[in-house]
Design a protein around this motif. Structure first.
Motif, PDB file in Angstrom:
ATOM      1  N   HIS A 288     -26.439  92.556 -49.247  1.00 19.18           N
ATOM      2  CA  HIS A 288     -26.687  91.139 -49.470  1.00 19.18           C
ATOM      3  C   HIS A 288     -25.871  90.323 -48.472  1.00 19.18           C
ATOM      4  N   VAL A 289     -26.255  89.097 -48.335  1.00 23.12           N
ATOM      5  CA  VAL A 289     -25.534  88.162 -47.476  1.00 23.12           C
ATOM      6  C   VAL A 289     -25.299  86.866 -48.241  1.00 23.12           C
ATOM      7  N   ASN A 290     -24.265  86.171 -47.856  1.00 22.41           N
ATOM      8  CA  ASN A 290     -23.978  84.859 -48.403  1.00 22.41           C
ATOM      9  C   ASN A 290     -24.360  83.815 -47.362  1.00 22.41           C
ATOM     10  N   VAL A 291     -25.064  82.797 -47.812  1.00 19.73           N
ATOM     11  CA  VAL A 291     -25.503  81.717 -46.939  1.00 19.73           C
ATOM     12  C   VAL A 291     -24.853  80.430 -47.435  1.00 19.73           C
ATOM     13  N   ASP A 292     -24.247  79.678 -46.536  1.00 19.56           N
ATOM     14  CA  ASP A 292     -23.586  78.419 -46.883  1.00 19.56           C
ATOM     15  C   ASP A 292     -24.154  77.325 -45.982  1.00 19.56           C
ATOM     16  N   ILE A 293     -24.558  76.215 -46.577  1.00 19.86           N
ATOM     17  CA  ILE A 293     -25.193  75.103 -45.856  1.00 19.86           C
ATOM     18  C   ILE A 293     -24.308  73.868 -45.998  1.00 19.86           C
ATOM     19  N   ILE A 294     -23.975  73.249 -44.868  1.00 18.52           N
ATOM     20  CA  ILE A 294     -23.095  72.072 -44.845  1.00 18.52           C
ATOM     21  C   ILE A 294     -23.885  70.863 -44.339  1.00 18.52           C
ATOM     22  N   ASN A 295     -23.742  69.737 -45.015  1.00 15.27           N
ATOM     23  CA  ASN A 295     -24.387  68.494 -44.590  1.00 15.27           C
ATOM     24  C   ASN A 295     -23.544  67.837 -43.494  1.00 15.27           C
ATOM     25  N   ASP A 296     -23.972  68.003 -42.254  1.00 13.04           N
ATOM     26  CA  ASP A 296     -23.342  67.341 -41.118  1.00 13.04           C
ATOM     27  C   ASP A 296     -24.331  66.390 -40.429  1.00 13.04           C
ATOM     28  N   ILE A 297     -25.225  65.798 -41.222  1.00 10.58           N
ATOM     29  CA  ILE A 297     -26.220  64.858 -40.683  1.00 10.58           C
ATOM     30  C   ILE A 297     -25.538  63.600 -40.166  1.00 10.58           C
ATOM     31  N   GLY A 298     -24.528  63.127 -40.864  1.00 10.75           N
ATOM     32  CA  GLY A 298     -23.803  61.923 -40.454  1.00 10.75           C
ATOM     33  C   GLY A 298     -23.180  61.258 -41.662  1.00 10.75           C
ATOM     34  N   SER A 299     -22.263  60.356 -41.398  1.00 11.80           N
ATOM     35  CA  SER A 299     -21.584  59.640 -42.478  1.00 11.80           C
ATOM     36  C   SER A 299     -22.592  58.865 -43.317  1.00 11.80           C
ATOM     37  N   ASN A 300     -22.378  58.869 -44.593  1.00 12.20           N
ATOM     38  CA  ASN A 300     -23.186  58.119 -45.554  1.00 12.20           C
ATOM     39  C   ASN A 300     -24.645  58.551 -45.628  1.00 12.20           C
ATOM     40  N   PHE A 301     -24.970  59.751 -45.144  1.00 14.51           N
ATOM     41  CA  PHE A 301     -26.333  60.265 -45.270  1.00 14.51           C
ATOM     42  C   PHE A 301     -26.354  61.410 -46.270  1.00 14.51           C
ATOM     43  N   GLN A 302     -27.123  61.234 -47.313  1.00 14.95           N
ATOM     44  CA  GLN A 302     -27.322  62.320 -48.266  1.00 14.95           C
ATOM     45  C   GLN A 302     -28.390  63.247 -47.708  1.00 14.95           C
ATOM     46  N   LEU A 303     -28.161  64.536 -47.848  1.00 13.52           N
ATOM     47  CA  LEU A 303     -29.114  65.537 -47.378  1.00 13.52           C
ATOM     48  C   LEU A 303     -29.786  66.177 -48.586  1.00 13.52           C
ATOM     49  N   GLY A 304     -31.101  66.082 -48.633  1.00 16.29           N
ATOM     50  CA  GLY A 304     -31.867  66.772 -49.655  1.00 16.29           C
ATOM     51  C   GLY A 304     -32.363  68.091 -49.075  1.00 16.29           C
ATOM     52  N   LEU A 305     -32.268  69.150 -49.850  1.00 13.88           N
ATOM     53  CA  LEU A 305     -32.756  70.437 -49.365  1.00 13.88           C
ATOM     54  C   LEU A 305     -33.427  71.211 -50.480  1.00 13.88           C
ATOM     55  N   TYR A 306     -34.421  71.966 -50.081  1.00 17.77           N
ATOM     56  CA  TYR A 306     -35.189  72.780 -51.011  1.00 17.77           C
ATOM     57  C   TYR A 306     -35.417  74.126 -50.336  1.00 17.77           C
ATOM     58  N   CYS A 307     -34.819  75.181 -50.877  1.00 18.00           N
ATOM     59  CA  CYS A 307     -34.872  76.501 -50.235  1.00 18.00           C
ATOM     60  C   CYS A 307     -35.601  77.507 -51.114  1.00 18.00           C
ATOM     61  N   LYS A 308     -36.276  78.441 -50.432  1.00 19.37           N
ATOM     62  CA  LYS A 308     -36.982  79.489 -51.158  1.00 19.37           C
ATOM     63  C   LYS A 308     -37.312  80.644 -50.226  1.00 19.37           C
ATOM     64  N   SER A 309     -37.686  81.751 -50.835  1.00 14.14           N
ATOM     65  CA  SER A 309     -38.207  82.899 -50.099  1.00 14.14           C
ATOM     66  C   SER A 309     -39.582  83.200 -50.684  1.00 14.14           C
ATOM     67  N   LYS A 310     -40.165  84.291 -50.270  1.00 12.95           N
ATOM     68  CA  LYS A 310     -41.482  84.654 -50.802  1.00 12.95           C
ATOM     69  C   LYS A 310     -41.424  84.857 -52.315  1.00 12.95           C
ATOM     70  N   GLY A 311     -40.320  85.412 -52.797  1.00 16.63           N
ATOM     71  CA  GLY A 311     -40.247  85.727 -54.221  1.00 16.63           C
ATOM     72  C   GLY A 311     -39.181  85.007 -55.011  1.00 16.63           C
ATOM     73  N   LYS A 312     -38.409  84.120 -54.374  1.00 18.64           N
ATOM     74  CA  LYS A 312     -37.313  83.465 -55.092  1.00 18.64           C
ATOM     75  C   LYS A 312     -37.240  81.992 -54.707  1.00 18.64           C
ATOM     76  N   ASP A 313     -37.319  81.126 -55.703  1.00 18.78           N
ATOM     77  CA  ASP A 313     -37.239  79.683 -55.515  1.00 18.78           C
ATOM     78  C   ASP A 313     -35.832  79.234 -55.898  1.00 18.78           C
ATOM     79  N   LEU A 314     -35.085  78.677 -54.952  1.00 18.39           N
ATOM     80  CA  LEU A 314     -33.707  78.256 -55.203  1.00 18.39           C
ATOM     81  C   LEU A 314     -33.599  76.807 -55.649  1.00 18.39           C
ATOM     82  N   GLY A 315     -34.712  76.099 -55.664  1.00 17.09           N
ATOM     83  CA  GLY A 315     -34.735  74.742 -56.175  1.00 17.09           C
ATOM     84  C   GLY A 315     -34.216  73.692 -55.216  1.00 17.09           C
ATOM     85  N   ALA A 316     -34.205  72.453 -55.693  1.00 17.39           N
ATOM     86  CA  ALA A 316     -33.785  71.303 -54.887  1.00 17.39           C
ATOM     87  C   ALA A 316     -32.300  71.035 -55.097  1.00 17.39           C
TER      88      ALA A 316
END
Length: 140
Positions: free
Chosen positions: A29-57
């Motif tokens: 297995h691997v660990n994946v970490d996602i950091i919001n570096d879009i810019g100051s005061n910007f909220q980042l929305g993300l929705y991740c999934k694979s073929k068989g697993k939905d990680l949600g919003a």
């Protein structure tokens, strides 16, 4: 009698392959970490999934991070992709956040987490003080 022994042999071999293959898969297995570096005061929305697993919003404030653990399949072809939105939805991009061919088979994320800095021009993978940036996936 011969047909019965052949059946048992084939059944036993199949069982062993799936059993030990499952054990190997559970330990890879691997660990994946996602950091919001879009810019100051910007909220980042993300929705991740694979073929068989939905990680949600998920929603990340500036410099906040979120992560998940991905189990590799037997063939090491696991793929997770994420859809990203920011600036009140006016920016919408997507990227293969974990691609076993790119991130695992070459040894990049085998012993270290896959850390991604999400930026307006594209995601950058951070590893041991170095970064490699990628373009956003193109919608065809």
């Amino acid at each position: 009698m011969y047909g019965s022994s052949a059946f048992h042999f084939i059944f036993s071999v199949t069982f062993i392959v799936f059993f030990f293959g499952g054990l190997c898969e559970a330990s890879r297995h691997v660990n994946v970490d996602i950091i919001n570096d879009i810019g100051s005061n910007f909220q980042l929305g993300l929705y991740c999934k694979s073929k068989g697993k939905d990680l949600g919003a998920h929603y990340l404030a500036s410099h906040q991070h979120w992560g998940f653990q991905a189990n590799l399949n037997f063939w090491e072809t696991t793929l997770f992709f994420c859809h990203f939105q920011w600036a009140r939805g006016s920016q919408s991009k997507w990227f293969d956040i974990f691609n076993a061919n790119r991130d695992y088979r070459l040894g990049i994320c085998q012993d270290n987490p896959c850390v991604w800095s999400i930026r307006p021009n594209g995601p950058c993978r951070l590893l041991k003080g170095q970064e490699k940036c990628f373009p956003w996936n193109v919608v065809i």
